[in-house]
Enzyme design. Structure first.
Site, PDB file in Angstrom:
ATOM      1  CG  ASP A  81      -0.210  -0.419   2.480  1.00 15.25           C
ATOM      2  OD1 ASP A  81       0.986  -0.104   2.594  1.00 15.25           O
ATOM      3  OD2 ASP A  81      -0.830  -1.054   3.340  1.00 15.25           O
ATOM      4  CG  ASP A  83       1.403   3.938   4.531  1.00 18.66           C
ATOM      5  OD1 ASP A  83       0.223   3.746   4.194  1.00 18.66           O
ATOM      6  OD2 ASP A  83       2.077   3.102   5.154  1.00 18.66           O
ATOM      7  CG  ASP A 157      10.168   0.262  12.015  1.00 10.70           C
ATOM      8  OD1 ASP A 157      10.383   0.957  11.003  1.00 10.70           O
ATOM      9  OD2 ASP A 157       9.403  -0.721  12.004  1.00 10.70           O
TER      10      ASP A 157
HETATM   11  P1  ATP Z   1       4.699  -3.698   5.007  1.00 11.47           P
HETATM   12  O1  ATP Z   1       5.127  -3.814   3.589  1.00 11.47           O
HETATM   13  O2  ATP Z   1       4.784  -4.964   5.744  1.00 11.47           O
HETATM   14  O3  ATP Z   1       3.378  -2.988   5.193  1.00 11.47           O
HETATM   15  P2  ATP Z   1       5.738  -1.293   6.160  1.00 11.47           P
HETATM   16  O4  ATP Z   1       7.152  -0.821   6.353  1.00 11.47           O
HETATM   17  O5  ATP Z   1       4.860  -0.479   5.274  1.00 11.47           O
HETATM   18  O6  ATP Z   1       5.819  -2.789   5.677  1.00 11.47           O
HETATM   19  P3  ATP Z   1       3.779  -0.846   8.208  1.00 11.47           P
HETATM   20  O7  ATP Z   1       3.458  -1.676   9.396  1.00 11.47           O
HETATM   21  O8  ATP Z   1       2.737  -0.693   7.152  1.00 11.47           O
HETATM   22  O9  ATP Z   1       5.109  -1.432   7.593  1.00 11.47           O
HETATM   23  O10 ATP Z   1       4.206   0.576   8.746  1.00 11.47           O
HETATM   24  C1  ATP Z   1       4.427   1.694   7.900  1.00 11.47           C
HETATM   25  C2  ATP Z   1       5.632   2.486   8.396  1.00 11.47           C
HETATM   26  O11 ATP Z   1       5.363   2.993   9.708  1.00 11.47           O
HETATM   27  C3  ATP Z   1       6.922   1.693   8.538  1.00 11.47           C
HETATM   28  O12 ATP Z   1       7.627   1.626   7.320  1.00 11.47           O
HETATM   29  C4  ATP Z   1       7.660   2.469   9.602  1.00 11.47           C
HETATM   30  O13 ATP Z   1       8.286   3.602   9.049  1.00 11.47           O
HETATM   31  C5  ATP Z   1       6.540   2.959  10.519  1.00 11.47           C
HETATM   32  N1  ATP Z   1       6.282   2.025  11.639  1.00 11.47           N
HETATM   33  C6  ATP Z   1       5.391   1.005  11.658  1.00 11.47           C
HETATM   34  N2  ATP Z   1       5.415   0.380  12.843  1.00 11.47           N
HETATM   35  C7  ATP Z   1       6.339   0.993  13.594  1.00 11.47           C
HETATM   36  C8  ATP Z   1       6.830   0.833  14.936  1.00 11.47           C
HETATM   37  N3  ATP Z   1       6.366  -0.142  15.716  1.00 11.47           N
HETATM   38  N4  ATP Z   1       7.787   1.687  15.373  1.00 11.47           N
HETATM   39  C9  ATP Z   1       8.253   2.678  14.579  1.00 11.47           C
HETATM   40  N5  ATP Z   1       7.848   2.888  13.329  1.00 11.47           N
HETATM   41  C10 ATP Z   1       6.899   2.074  12.835  1.00 11.47           C
HETATM   42 MG    MG Z   2       2.716  -0.816   4.957  1.00 13.69          MG
END
Ligand code: ATP
Ligand code: MG
Length: 454
Positions: A81, A83, A157
């Protein structure tokens, strides 16, 4: 993996190493990588997301593509997705978009709705400790203050998850050396790792998930406190852990996830009863084999675009301890029925204390387990009733999985495969043949190994 790194090296450092470009993040200034120096094409960003970014800019706000979508696009993967992060407050975002709804209590987010897509728009979050409420264990329990783009980056993170894409200039903005880490296939927490795990222990599981998914190495300082911090996962709400378990095991990399969870002593925190079976010298090889087969089959299904279910997966992960209990209760004198009921109930209720498996799933998991007995009992017209049962498919797939780990079950699995694919006459024939065989030969001996018994 090596190929990806080679590709990234070409992408980010076409004229030499990244240091050659004079980047130094100690100044607090981001490294800005121009379009000619990176491979993120805006054509790969969904048109809805592009509209949101442009509309925010037209409204006079800052707006960047952020998080996993920037990481995945740079790696040449398709993002799950898109963001967006902005300096507009959620209310200001709502005013700009008619198709917008605000969600979340702890931190308000704007969801901009399109026909087949939701774009999540988050206001830059503050990272300063004095704007947060921190429990005595260091766990962040409230951080709902807005901040600058740099604050927002620093509270993320991993460095590879903190890259920004600026659609106005087509550039990548990097405050944390994330491009270097992406280049080297490294997963590195921003800030002091032990503190970051204390603030939010779920980051431990996220490290495992991204390492498994991307094939990245967890950088040594990020890896060092994992084992000692793992116990902090007990503070996490079981509902959140259930969500994380879904992401860990259903994303198509569960075999890698399993081996990393074992490597970092984390599997036992999520599934203590299964971990006990894995360390039991009598059965550990069988249990390990069964779980490996389960995870490989799950990953294969994801890769083939077939559906995967957390119910099925949990039934498999919890099967060894459930079977171990069945044997124990039968040895203690319980009837088969009673032993199975008690074993299922106890295995599930023990696990629910850790990860909140929704109620309705308990019954579905138990049905898969119970189906194993009905699949073994092929007397009379029973197979006809079984094959028409709504839960037949899940029970049958589970039997195929067990047979992959236990050659003794292969004939049973093959018989059901033939029965499932046969027409009515052929099915009658299969049952008759079976009856003739039974009259001739002895029954199969009861199994003595939990992962394979019912
Ligand atoms: P995925 O492809 O699995 O969705 P993602 O990196 O987009 O991976 P998300 O859980 O959708 O992961 O989170 C979006 C963003 O928000 C992450 O890339 C990170 O920058 C931030 N984020 C998410 N969870 C945390 C956390 N627990 N602590 C700090 N930052 C976080
Ligand atoms: Mg994501």
């Amino acid at each position: 993996m090596r190929k990806v790194i080679h590709f990234l090296k070409r992408v980010f450092c076409p004229a030499g190493s990244c240091q050659d470009q004079g980047y130094d993040n100690s100044s607090g200034q981001p490294r800005v990588v121009a379009r000619s120096q990176h491979n993120l094409s805006r054509q790969n960003i969904s048109s809805n997301c592009r509209k949101v970014l442009h509309h925010l800019h037209a409204g006079g706000y800052q707006a960047f593509l952020v998080g996993g979508s920037v990481r995945d696009l740079l790696l040449g993967h398709e993002p799950k997705d898109f963001d967006v992060a902005t300096d507009a407050t959620p209310e200001q975002v709502r005013k700009l978009f008619r198709n917008c709804r605000l969600i979340g209590r702890r931190f308000r987010l704007a969801h901009v709705f399109f026909k087949n897509e939701i774009i999540e728009v988050a206001t830059f979050r503050a990272n300063e400790n004095d704007k947060r409420t921190v429990s005595k264990d260091g766990l962040v329990i409230r951080d709902n203050m807005y901040g600058t783009v740099e604050d927002d980056v620093l509270r993320r993170d991993f460095t590879i998850n903190a890259l920004l894409y600026d659609i106005k200039k087509f550039s990548i903005v990097d405050y944390v050396n994330g491009l270097e880490d992406l280049n080297h296939g490294l997963l590195r927490l921003i800030g002091d790792p032990a503190t970051r795990y204390r603030e939010d222990p779920v980051r431990i599981l996220r490290a495992i998930r991204f390492a498994a998914k991307l094939g990245f190495r967890i950088e040594e300082h990020t890896a060092a406190p994992i084992k000692s911090s793992a116990v902090l996962l007990r503070q996490i709400a079981s509902a959140r852990l259930f969500e994380e378990v879904n992401k860990l095991f259903l994303s198509g990399y569960s075999a890698n996830v399993f081996s990393l969870l074992l490597q970092y002593d984390l599997f036992g925190l999520l599934f203590p009863a299964t971990q006990e079976c894995l360390t039991d010298p009598m059965i550990h090889l069988m249990v390990d084999n069964f779980l490996q087969v389960t995870f490989s089959a799950t990953d294969e299904r994801v890769q083939l675009g077939q559906s995967v279910s957390i119910v099925f997966l949990l039934a498999a992960i919890l099967w060894p301890p459930r079977q171990e209990r069945v044997i124990r209760y039968e040895a203690e004198g319980c009837s088969e029925q009673e032993a199975k009921e008690r074993a299922s109930l106890e295995t599930l209720s023990e696990e629910v204390d850790i990860i909140e498996i929704p109620r309705k799933m308990h019954h579905q998991i138990d049905e898969i387990w119970n189906a194993q007995r009905y699949l073994e009992d092929r007397r009379g017209k029973r197979p006809f009733r079984m094959v028409n049962h709504p839960r037949f498919r899940a029970g049958y797939d589970f039997l195929l999985l067990r047979a992959q780990a236990d050659p003794d079950l292969e004939p049973l699995a093959q018989w059901w495969q033939a029965f499932y694919e046969a027409d009515h006459e052929q099915r009658l024939d299969l049952i008759q043949k079976l009856q003739r065989q039974k009259q001739k030969g002895p029954r199969r001996k009861p199994r003595a190994v939990p992962a394979q018994q019912d």
